[in-house]
Design an enzyme around this catalytic site. Sequence first.
Site, PDB file in Angstrom:
ATOM      1  N   GLY A 186       0.622  -1.307   0.169  1.00 33.34           N
ATOM      2  CA  GLY A 186       0.055  -0.033  -0.048  1.00 33.34           C
ATOM      3  C   GLY A 186       0.827   1.222   0.152  1.00 33.34           C
ATOM      4  O   GLY A 186       1.886   1.213   0.781  1.00 33.34           O
ATOM      5  N   ARG A 213      19.681  10.376  -2.353  1.00 35.45           N
ATOM      6  CA  ARG A 213      20.607  11.692  -2.123  1.00 35.45           C
ATOM      7  C   ARG A 213      21.665  11.176  -1.386  1.00 35.45           C
ATOM      8  O   ARG A 213      22.857  11.491  -1.466  1.00 35.45           O
ATOM      9  CB  ARG A 213      19.924  12.850  -1.758  1.00 35.45           C
ATOM     10  CG  ARG A 213      18.995  13.215  -2.750  1.00 35.45           C
ATOM     11  CD  ARG A 213      19.209  14.582  -3.270  1.00 35.45           C
ATOM     12  NE  ARG A 213      18.557  14.945  -4.403  1.00 35.45           N
ATOM     13  CZ  ARG A 213      17.719  16.057  -4.491  1.00 35.45           C
ATOM     14  NH1 ARG A 213      17.616  17.018  -3.624  1.00 35.45           N
ATOM     15  NH2 ARG A 213      17.267  16.590  -5.759  1.00 35.45           N
ATOM     16  N   ARG A 229       1.334  -5.290  -5.782  1.00 34.83           N
ATOM     17  CA  ARG A 229       1.134  -6.478  -4.852  1.00 34.83           C
ATOM     18  C   ARG A 229       1.979  -7.470  -5.952  1.00 34.83           C
ATOM     19  O   ARG A 229       1.257  -7.598  -7.081  1.00 34.83           O
ATOM     20  CB  ARG A 229      -0.043  -6.627  -4.473  1.00 34.83           C
ATOM     21  CG  ARG A 229      -0.670  -5.476  -3.385  1.00 34.83           C
ATOM     22  CD  ARG A 229      -1.382  -5.523  -2.519  1.00 34.83           C
ATOM     23  NE  ARG A 229      -2.196  -4.573  -1.974  1.00 34.83           N
ATOM     24  CZ  ARG A 229      -1.878  -3.826  -0.951  1.00 34.83           C
ATOM     25  NH1 ARG A 229      -0.816  -4.352  -0.237  1.00 34.83           N
ATOM     26  NH2 ARG A 229      -2.566  -2.471  -0.267  1.00 34.83           N
ATOM     27  N   CYS A 230       2.906  -8.251  -5.336  1.00 38.60           N
ATOM     28  CA  CYS A 230       3.280  -9.288  -6.556  1.00 38.60           C
ATOM     29  C   CYS A 230       3.025 -10.635  -5.878  1.00 38.60           C
ATOM     30  O   CYS A 230       3.894 -11.189  -4.925  1.00 38.60           O
ATOM     31  CB  CYS A 230       4.693  -8.965  -6.817  1.00 38.60           C
ATOM     32  SG  CYS A 230       5.648 -10.315  -7.739  1.00 38.60           S
ATOM     33  N   ASP A 248       4.454  -4.406   6.667  1.00 36.37           N
ATOM     34  CA  ASP A 248       4.949  -5.926   7.117  1.00 36.37           C
ATOM     35  C   ASP A 248       4.873  -6.546   5.757  1.00 36.37           C
ATOM     36  O   ASP A 248       5.878  -7.542   6.092  1.00 36.37           O
ATOM     37  CB  ASP A 248       4.366  -6.045   8.170  1.00 36.37           C
ATOM     38  CG  ASP A 248       2.891  -6.323   8.222  1.00 36.37           C
ATOM     39  OD1 ASP A 248       2.443  -5.953   6.982  1.00 36.37           O
ATOM     40  OD2 ASP A 248       2.145  -7.032   9.156  1.00 36.37           O
ATOM     41  N   THR A 262       3.537   2.949   5.712  1.00 34.49           N
ATOM     42  CA  THR A 262       2.385   2.700   5.768  1.00 34.49           C
ATOM     43  C   THR A 262       1.541   3.792   6.719  1.00 34.49           C
ATOM     44  O   THR A 262       1.881   4.045   7.658  1.00 34.49           O
ATOM     45  CB  THR A 262       2.226   1.227   6.388  1.00 34.49           C
ATOM     46  OG1 THR A 262       0.718   0.768   6.816  1.00 34.49           O
ATOM     47  CG2 THR A 262       2.721   0.935   7.616  1.00 34.49           C
ATOM     48  N   ASP A 282      -0.855   2.961   8.358  1.00 32.49           N
ATOM     49  CA  ASP A 282      -1.615   2.101   9.647  1.00 32.49           C
ATOM     50  C   ASP A 282      -0.783   2.249  10.813  1.00 32.49           C
ATOM     51  O   ASP A 282      -1.429   2.036  12.157  1.00 32.49           O
ATOM     52  CB  ASP A 282      -1.770   0.561   9.218  1.00 32.49           C
ATOM     53  CG  ASP A 282      -2.523   0.580   8.008  1.00 32.49           C
ATOM     54  OD1 ASP A 282      -3.409   1.131   7.785  1.00 32.49           O
ATOM     55  OD2 ASP A 282      -2.079  -0.668   7.252  1.00 32.49           O
ATOM     56  N   ASP A 309       1.378   0.440  12.175  1.00 26.43           N
ATOM     57  CA  ASP A 309       1.424  -0.955  12.583  1.00 26.43           C
ATOM     58  C   ASP A 309       2.682  -1.700  12.966  1.00 26.43           C
ATOM     59  O   ASP A 309       2.418  -3.170  12.692  1.00 26.43           O
ATOM     60  CB  ASP A 309       0.183  -1.773  12.015  1.00 26.43           C
ATOM     61  CG  ASP A 309       0.348  -1.995  10.381  1.00 26.43           C
ATOM     62  OD1 ASP A 309       1.416  -1.558  10.071  1.00 26.43           O
ATOM     63  OD2 ASP A 309      -0.276  -2.783   9.911  1.00 26.43           O
ATOM     64  N   ARG A 361      -6.072  -1.522   9.083  1.00 28.69           N
ATOM     65  CA  ARG A 361      -6.023  -2.738   9.157  1.00 28.69           C
ATOM     66  C   ARG A 361      -6.374  -3.234  10.160  1.00 28.69           C
ATOM     67  O   ARG A 361      -7.239  -3.219  11.203  1.00 28.69           O
ATOM     68  CB  ARG A 361      -4.662  -3.247   8.585  1.00 28.69           C
ATOM     69  CG  ARG A 361      -4.619  -2.955   6.996  1.00 28.69           C
ATOM     70  CD  ARG A 361      -3.827  -3.874   6.330  1.00 28.69           C
ATOM     71  NE  ARG A 361      -2.464  -4.167   6.684  1.00 28.69           N
ATOM     72  CZ  ARG A 361      -1.474  -4.576   6.030  1.00 28.69           C
ATOM     73  NH1 ARG A 361      -1.868  -5.022   4.807  1.00 28.69           N
ATOM     74  NH2 ARG A 361      -0.360  -4.494   6.502  1.00 28.69           N
ATOM     75  N   GLN A 363      -7.759   8.634   2.749  1.00 28.72           N
ATOM     76  CA  GLN A 363      -7.013   8.494   3.736  1.00 28.72           C
ATOM     77  C   GLN A 363      -5.339   7.993   3.205  1.00 28.72           C
ATOM     78  O   GLN A 363      -4.635   8.375   3.984  1.00 28.72           O
ATOM     79  CB  GLN A 363      -7.320   7.501   4.910  1.00 28.72           C
ATOM     80  CG  GLN A 363      -8.647   7.760   5.538  1.00 28.72           C
ATOM     81  CD  GLN A 363      -9.287   6.546   6.090  1.00 28.72           C
ATOM     82  OE1 GLN A 363      -8.820   6.340   7.240  1.00 28.72           O
ATOM     83  NE2 GLN A 363      -9.962   5.835   5.376  1.00 28.72           N
TER      84      GLN A 363
HETATM   85  P1  ADP Z   1       2.465  -4.134   2.759  1.00 28.67           P
HETATM   86  O1  ADP Z   1       3.739  -4.050   2.692  1.00 28.67           O
HETATM   87  O2  ADP Z   1       1.742  -2.530   2.662  1.00 28.67           O
HETATM   88  O3  ADP Z   1       2.007  -4.801   4.026  1.00 28.67           O
HETATM   89  P2  ADP Z   1       1.582  -6.609   1.327  1.00 28.67           P
HETATM   90  O4  ADP Z   1       1.142  -7.220   2.541  1.00 28.67           O
HETATM   91  O5  ADP Z   1       0.498  -6.460   0.357  1.00 28.67           O
HETATM   92  O6  ADP Z   1       1.698  -5.031   1.679  1.00 28.67           O
HETATM   93  O7  ADP Z   1       2.771  -6.942   0.829  1.00 28.67           O
HETATM   94  C1  ADP Z   1       3.392  -6.163  -0.445  1.00 28.67           C
HETATM   95  C2  ADP Z   1       4.242  -7.308  -1.315  1.00 28.67           C
HETATM   96  O8  ADP Z   1       5.219  -8.000  -0.392  1.00 28.67           O
HETATM   97  C3  ADP Z   1       3.356  -8.640  -1.700  1.00 28.67           C
HETATM   98  O9  ADP Z   1       2.731  -8.147  -2.888  1.00 28.67           O
HETATM   99  C4  ADP Z   1       4.344  -9.521  -1.751  1.00 28.67           C
HETATM  100  O10 ADP Z   1       4.928  -9.336  -3.255  1.00 28.67           O
HETATM  101  C5  ADP Z   1       5.521  -9.392  -0.842  1.00 28.67           C
HETATM  102  N1  ADP Z   1       5.010 -10.202   0.267  1.00 28.67           N
HETATM  103  C6  ADP Z   1       4.242 -10.107   1.141  1.00 28.67           C
HETATM  104  N2  ADP Z   1       4.039 -11.084   2.128  1.00 28.67           N
HETATM  105  C7  ADP Z   1       5.235 -12.050   1.718  1.00 28.67           C
HETATM  106  C8  ADP Z   1       5.759 -13.205   2.239  1.00 28.67           C
HETATM  107  N3  ADP Z   1       5.274 -13.847   3.260  1.00 28.67           N
HETATM  108  N4  ADP Z   1       6.943 -13.472   1.639  1.00 28.67           N
HETATM  109  C9  ADP Z   1       7.345 -12.944   0.449  1.00 28.67           C
HETATM  110  N5  ADP Z   1       7.131 -11.868  -0.023  1.00 28.67           N
HETATM  111  C10 ADP Z   1       5.918 -11.341   0.649  1.00 28.67           C
END
Ligand code: ADP
Length: 319
Positions: free
Chosen positions: A11, A25, A72-73, A103, A125, A127, A129, A171, A251
């Site tokens: 996010g 920088r 998100r991947c 996280d 983030t 959040d 959190d 969240r 937000q």
């Molecule tokens: P945020 O970083 O905001 O908490 P996400 O939880 O969607 O957002 O995580 C972002 C990206 O980090 C995911 O789309 C994924 O590519 C990678 N990711 C999340 N959890 C894991 C995991 N347990 N192991 C490896 N990569 C992860």
Amino acid sequence: MKKIGVLTSGGDSPGMNAAVRAVVRKAIYHDLEVAGIFHGYQGLIEGNMKKLELGDVGDIIQRGGTALYSARCAEFKEEAGQLKAVEQLKKNNIDGLVVIGGDGSYRGALALTKLGFPCVGVPGTIDNDIPGTDYTIGFDTALNTVIESIDKIRDTATSHDRSFIIEVMGRDAGDLALWSGLAGGAETILIPEVPSDISEIARRLKRGKDRGKKHSIIVVAEGVMSGQALKEQLLEKADIDAHVSVLGHIQRGGSPTARDRVIASQLGAKAVEVLLNGDGGMAVGIQNREIIAYDFEEVFNGNHKFDDRMYNLSNELSI
Ligand code: ADP
């Protein structure tokens, strides 16, 4: 260490750009080359990156969102995807990686570190959190956005003698709801860290109503329940018919506050220092005004600190 990479993931949050700018920088200041990786881990797997010069991060400190884009991947959650990422990092002669995100993104950074590639996490983030840091980048801006909304909704609440339920993000964490509820003078705040007793809340609102109070502001964190669900429960248990306002993605956007820009600058620079020291597998954060670096394991084994004194104060001030 000659070349580092930087990406934003998960996010987006206001201040991510200020953090990217600081990373670039600070790195160039220390004669490092920097690759900006686009679209988070997705772009990393695809090798979607570009060398960033000082000027490439000019004029972004005041902008919300992320100029590096985020994603998100799902592929990166599997080891095969992570190995592709390491291959790209090696192919592009990158020696260390700064990951700005929440996280979930930290879990990805930890996975890469375990595969032998040093990563540092910067908390981005709204959040607030992430265990181990008092603040995350974006929280302050989001908080101010929520306050502005509460103030506006209050105008209508007072003009029409209505009660309003305002659903805010966060969240599983209640910081955004608690801080905005306190700062916005909410009568009732529902957060995931404290079990909600709807009957008690209903009694409290009814007491206020009997005393002549004609409107109230109720802030509910999305991690507790939806504003709509709360509305239905209050109607059933207390005959209170409240309007619901879901603040949603407003937000997450907007120009970062001064506070978010400052902490993003401090934390981005600290991340580069950590890599220069030859360390990986660490997160940067703020504890009692100190800029610190700590082990990723602390993030995943710890709990985000909940400020129960602030919660008690909000109750005392909204009797
Ligand atoms: P945020 O970083 O905001 O908490 P996400 O939880 O969607 O957002 O995580 C972002 C990206 O980090 C995911 O789309 C994924 O590519 C990678 N990711 C999340 N959890 C894991 C995991 N347990 N192991 C490896 N990569 C992860």
